[in-house]
Design an enzyme around this catalytic site. Structure first.
Site: not given
Ligand SMILES: O=P(O)(O)OC[C@H]1O[C@H](OP(=O)(O)OP(=O)(O)O)[C@H](O)[C@@H]1O
Ligand SMILES: Nc1ncnc2[nH]cnc12
Length: 183
Positions: A68, A105
């Site tokens: 994102r 997370e």
């Molecule tokens: O602070 P953190 O615990 O690291 O979490 C935050 C990250 O998690 C989510 O992405 P995700 O890894 O789910 O990837 P995606 O956008 O490719 O689905 C979100 O868009 C952040 O990039």
């Molecule tokens: N709670 C949450 N919602 C969306 N993106 C995340 N990445 C890590 N934790 C998340």
């Protein structure tokens, strides 16, 4: 801290952010920022807020985190006329890459950046949609250290305020929407 002139917009964005309980795992309240990106009105507000803030930071490059962070970074770079560089999940970038393993997370992953994408000493702003544990931002900062870039600031749309991301991310971090992970 957010700019006061955007206070009303931030309230509106907060009200329009979607939440899905128990996704992708039981116990996780997933905040779906795509809800804001698919609506042209909220997407424009988001991009305007990021562009206004980042325009004051003197960045040479914006680095967006998969996935994102790409939707944010491309539009902000278009507004500011500066390069966009992606950090991607392992195995998706060609050429010479550097990698860093991290936890978030709901699991763990590996981030990569193309070595040739950033000049030594470049001033970089990292953008992403959300910070939770800080694992993703920390991994991005470590990768940018490896390529000898200077991370000026991390800028995220949403901060989960009760998760201890500050113990991982000591670089200045700005968020515009602040919410508790259980709310
Ligand atoms: O602070 P953190 O615990 O690291 O979490 C935050 C990250 O998690 C989510 O992405 P995700 O890894 O789910 O990837 P995606 O956008 O490719 O689905 C979100 O868009 C952040 O990039
Ligand atoms: N709670 C949450 N919602 C969306 N993106 C995340 N990445 C890590 N934790 C998340």
């Amino acid at each position: 801290m957010s700019d006061n002139s955007f206070e009303k917009d931030i309230e509106f964005l907060t009200a329009n952010l979607d939440r899905y309980a128990d996704f992708p795992k039981p116990g996780i309240n997933f905040r779906d920022t795509f809800a804001l990106f698919r609506n042209p009105v909220t997407y424009k507000k988001v991009i305007d807020i990021f562009t206004d803030h980042i325009s004051k930071l003197g960045a040479d490059v914006i680095v967006g985190l998969e996935s994102r962070g790409f939707i944010l970074g491309g539009a902000i770079c278009y507004n500011l006329g500066i390069p966009f560089v992606p950090i991607r999940k392992k195995g998706k970038l060609p050429g010479k890459v550097v990698e860093f393993k991290y936890e978030l997370e709901y699991g763990q992953d590996v981030f990569e950046i193309q070595e040739a994408a950033i000049k030594k000493g470049a001033k970089v702003v990292i953008v992403d949609d959300l910070i939770a544990t800080g694992g993703s931002c920390m991994a991005a900062i470590e990768l940018l250290k490896k390529v000898q870039a200077e991370v000026v600031e991390c800028v995220v749309l949403v901060e989960l305020t009760d998760l201890d991301w500050r113990s991982k991310v000591s670089t200045k971090t700005t968020s515009f929407i602040k919410i508790d992970s259980s709310s």
